[in-house]
Design a protein around this motif. Structure first.
Motif, PDB file in Angstrom:
ATOM      1  N   MET A 120     -59.392 -64.674 -82.679  1.00 13.30           N
ATOM      2  CA  MET A 120     -57.296 -64.414 -83.325  1.00 13.30           C
ATOM      3  C   MET A 120     -58.347 -63.239 -84.321  1.00 13.30           C
ATOM      4  O   MET A 120     -56.700 -62.551 -84.904  1.00 13.30           O
ATOM      5  CB  MET A 120     -57.153 -65.675 -84.202  1.00 13.30           C
ATOM      6  N   ARG A 121     -58.706 -62.129 -84.107  1.00 11.04           N
ATOM      7  CA  ARG A 121     -59.259 -61.092 -85.378  1.00 11.04           C
ATOM      8  C   ARG A 121     -58.431 -60.485 -85.325  1.00 11.04           C
ATOM      9  O   ARG A 121     -58.067 -59.256 -85.938  1.00 11.04           O
ATOM     10  CB  ARG A 121     -61.209 -60.925 -85.183  1.00 11.04           C
ATOM     11  N   TYR A 122     -58.252 -59.773 -84.049  1.00 16.76           N
ATOM     12  CA  TYR A 122     -56.880 -58.654 -83.697  1.00 16.76           C
ATOM     13  C   TYR A 122     -55.681 -59.199 -84.088  1.00 16.76           C
ATOM     14  O   TYR A 122     -54.957 -58.226 -84.744  1.00 16.76           O
ATOM     15  CB  TYR A 122     -57.027 -58.413 -82.501  1.00 16.76           C
ATOM     16  N   ALA A 135     -54.860 -60.878 -86.599  1.00 22.04           N
ATOM     17  CA  ALA A 135     -55.119 -61.415 -87.975  1.00 22.04           C
ATOM     18  C   ALA A 135     -54.605 -60.000 -88.416  1.00 22.04           C
ATOM     19  O   ALA A 135     -54.690 -59.910 -89.760  1.00 22.04           O
ATOM     20  CB  ALA A 135     -56.638 -61.572 -88.684  1.00 22.04           C
ATOM     21  N   ARG A 136     -55.653 -58.785 -88.203  1.00 25.78           N
ATOM     22  CA  ARG A 136     -55.860 -57.971 -88.398  1.00 25.78           C
ATOM     23  C   ARG A 136     -54.715 -56.840 -89.178  1.00 25.78           C
ATOM     24  O   ARG A 136     -54.408 -56.203 -90.110  1.00 25.78           O
ATOM     25  CB  ARG A 136     -57.497 -56.247 -87.855  1.00 25.78           C
ATOM     26  N   GLN A 137     -53.489 -56.882 -87.756  1.00 21.68           N
ATOM     27  CA  GLN A 137     -52.183 -56.348 -87.962  1.00 21.68           C
ATOM     28  C   GLN A 137     -51.365 -57.120 -88.275  1.00 21.68           C
ATOM     29  O   GLN A 137     -50.508 -56.046 -89.041  1.00 21.68           O
ATOM     30  CB  GLN A 137     -51.816 -56.866 -85.917  1.00 21.68           C
ATOM     31  N   ILE A 138     -51.940 -58.441 -89.079  1.00 22.54           N
ATOM     32  CA  ILE A 138     -51.151 -59.422 -89.746  1.00 22.54           C
ATOM     33  C   ILE A 138     -51.531 -58.561 -91.463  1.00 22.54           C
ATOM     34  O   ILE A 138     -50.377 -58.301 -92.397  1.00 22.54           O
ATOM     35  CB  ILE A 138     -51.153 -60.905 -89.855  1.00 22.54           C
ATOM     36  N   GLU A 139     -52.596 -58.161 -91.336  1.00 21.67           N
ATOM     37  CA  GLU A 139     -53.182 -58.225 -92.904  1.00 21.67           C
ATOM     38  C   GLU A 139     -52.946 -56.422 -92.838  1.00 21.67           C
ATOM     39  O   GLU A 139     -52.377 -56.167 -94.138  1.00 21.67           O
ATOM     40  CB  GLU A 139     -54.503 -57.772 -93.591  1.00 21.67           C
ATOM     41  N   HIS A 159     -51.356 -67.495 -71.452  1.00 20.47           N
ATOM     42  CA  HIS A 159     -51.609 -68.172 -72.939  1.00 20.47           C
ATOM     43  C   HIS A 159     -52.223 -67.805 -73.893  1.00 20.47           C
ATOM     44  O   HIS A 159     -52.930 -67.466 -74.919  1.00 20.47           O
ATOM     45  CB  HIS A 159     -51.719 -69.419 -72.313  1.00 20.47           C
ATOM     46  N   MET A 160     -53.513 -66.342 -72.939  1.00 21.50           N
ATOM     47  CA  MET A 160     -54.735 -66.120 -73.616  1.00 21.50           C
ATOM     48  C   MET A 160     -53.775 -64.815 -75.001  1.00 21.50           C
ATOM     49  O   MET A 160     -54.022 -64.778 -75.811  1.00 21.50           O
ATOM     50  CB  MET A 160     -55.081 -65.386 -72.506  1.00 21.50           C
ATOM     51  N   GLY A 161     -52.750 -64.472 -74.242  1.00 22.13           N
ATOM     52  CA  GLY A 161     -51.611 -62.881 -74.439  1.00 22.13           C
ATOM     53  C   GLY A 161     -51.660 -63.797 -76.201  1.00 22.13           C
ATOM     54  O   GLY A 161     -51.182 -62.309 -77.071  1.00 22.13           O
ATOM     55  N   PHE A 162     -51.295 -65.143 -76.391  1.00 22.70           N
ATOM     56  CA  PHE A 162     -50.386 -65.593 -77.866  1.00 22.70           C
ATOM     57  C   PHE A 162     -51.475 -64.854 -78.685  1.00 22.70           C
ATOM     58  O   PHE A 162     -50.765 -64.136 -80.276  1.00 22.70           O
ATOM     59  CB  PHE A 162     -50.178 -66.582 -77.339  1.00 22.70           C
ATOM     60  N   SER A 163     -52.767 -64.812 -78.646  1.00 25.08           N
ATOM     61  CA  SER A 163     -53.983 -64.343 -79.683  1.00 25.08           C
ATOM     62  C   SER A 163     -53.770 -62.779 -79.746  1.00 25.08           C
ATOM     63  O   SER A 163     -54.447 -62.255 -80.643  1.00 25.08           O
ATOM     64  CB  SER A 163     -54.810 -64.786 -79.210  1.00 25.08           C
ATOM     65  N   TYR A 164     -53.167 -62.129 -78.992  1.00 27.42           N
ATOM     66  CA  TYR A 164     -53.122 -60.570 -78.648  1.00 27.42           C
ATOM     67  C   TYR A 164     -52.751 -59.682 -78.650  1.00 27.42           C
ATOM     68  O   TYR A 164     -52.014 -57.929 -78.707  1.00 27.42           O
ATOM     69  CB  TYR A 164     -55.061 -59.931 -78.595  1.00 27.42           C
ATOM     70  N   SER A 165     -51.321 -60.841 -77.614  1.00 26.83           N
ATOM     71  CA  SER A 165     -50.246 -59.046 -77.201  1.00 26.83           C
ATOM     72  C   SER A 165     -49.241 -58.794 -78.293  1.00 26.83           C
ATOM     73  O   SER A 165     -49.058 -58.863 -79.209  1.00 26.83           O
ATOM     74  CB  SER A 165     -49.431 -59.955 -75.688  1.00 26.83           C
ATOM     75  N   THR A 166     -49.081 -57.171 -78.112  1.00 30.09           N
ATOM     76  CA  THR A 166     -47.951 -56.892 -78.753  1.00 30.09           C
ATOM     77  C   THR A 166     -46.956 -57.323 -79.377  1.00 30.09           C
ATOM     78  O   THR A 166     -46.018 -57.948 -80.408  1.00 30.09           O
ATOM     79  CB  THR A 166     -47.876 -55.708 -78.948  1.00 30.09           C
TER      80      THR A 166
END
Length: 257
Positions: free
Chosen positions: A85-87, A89-93, A237-244
């Motif tokens: 979920m790092r990607y 997290a980076r966008q949130i930051e 489901h995987m896209g929840f962690s990185y999709s725009t």
């Protein structure tokens, strides 16, 4: 000063022949009654995540600065590491929020030890920043987030779940057999006292998707009495962690805290 929580051993145990045989039986046990799940072609669609690291190099994601920065504790899904979920997290930051990892490494299933450690982790973060926290949980991490908010509501501003099966049968998904093999317990008999369908006493938002190949959409959306709002996305489901789309939905919810 609250002491830093000691981390439970969440790594998969070394299995002897009898333990391995028991887990195989758990993974292959027959069902008492049929349960609706995402179709197989939806599950195969989850493989699109393999191309995500390449596509990401060509993606330009605009992130607006938040007028309401929050502290966000991120809880990963089953059999994933916070790095997955790092990607996001980076966008949130980038938007001006502060993200914090859950502190337990890989998520290998539900246990009372891990939930107790999360309570300590939440106390630690709240004390450090002297404010409440938003809990952002993906899949199994969302179930942890909901239960954590029930135990520590005075420390939580909001719960956001992403594809988390908190409603209906815990077998209404395509990974329950894998879960039982890895954890050594039935998915609906976890060694932890929880009532997943009961809504936490804080604002609770469920992100769900009809394209989810792992979790049945109804399980992740829930019913009105089980959450405050349910928001439909179109990611896997995987896209929840990185999709725009998922990142945008999370950022909008953080603005509503």
């Amino acid at each position: 000063m609250i002491p830093k929580p000691s981390l439970p051993d969440l790594s998969p145990p070394s299995l002897g022949a009898s333990a391995l045989a028991r887990r195989v039986r758990l993974a292959s046990e027959p069902e008492d009654q049929p349960v609706s799940r995402p179709r197989l072609w939806r599950l195969l669609g989850e493989l699109e995540c393999l191309a995500e690291p390449v596509r990401r190099q060509f993606r330009s994601l605009e992130v607006a600065q938040s007028a309401n920065p929050s502290i966000v504790l991120i809880l990963p899904g089953f059999a994933t590491h916070p790095g997955r979920m790092r990607y996001m997290a980076r966008q949130i930051e980038r938007a001006g929020h502060k993200t914090k990892r859950w502190g337990l490494g890989w998520n290998w299933g539900a246990s009372e030890d891990s939930l107790a450690s999360l309570e300590q982790r939440l106390d630690e973060v709240c004390e450090r920043y002297e404010r409440n926290v938003v809990l952002l949980g993906w899949s199994l991490g969302g179930l942890y987030a909901r239960e954590l908010a029930k135990r520590k509501p005075d420390c939580v501003d909001k719960v956001i779940t992403m594809g988390s099966p908190f409603s209906g049968s815990l077998r209404a998904n395509n990974v329950w057999r894998a879960y039982q093999f890895v954890t050594g317990h039935r998915v609906d008999q976890a060694p932890i006292d929880v009532d997943l369908g009961t809504k936490p006493p804080v604002e609770t938002v469920a992100l769900w998707s009809p394209n989810d190949g792992a979790i049945h959409p109804r399980s992740a959306a829930g019913y009105p009495e089980e959450r405050d709002r349910a928001i439909a996305l179109r990611c896997t489901h995987m896209g929840f962690s990185y999709s725009t789309e998922a990142i945008g939905a999370v950022l909008r919810e953080l603005e509503r805290v």
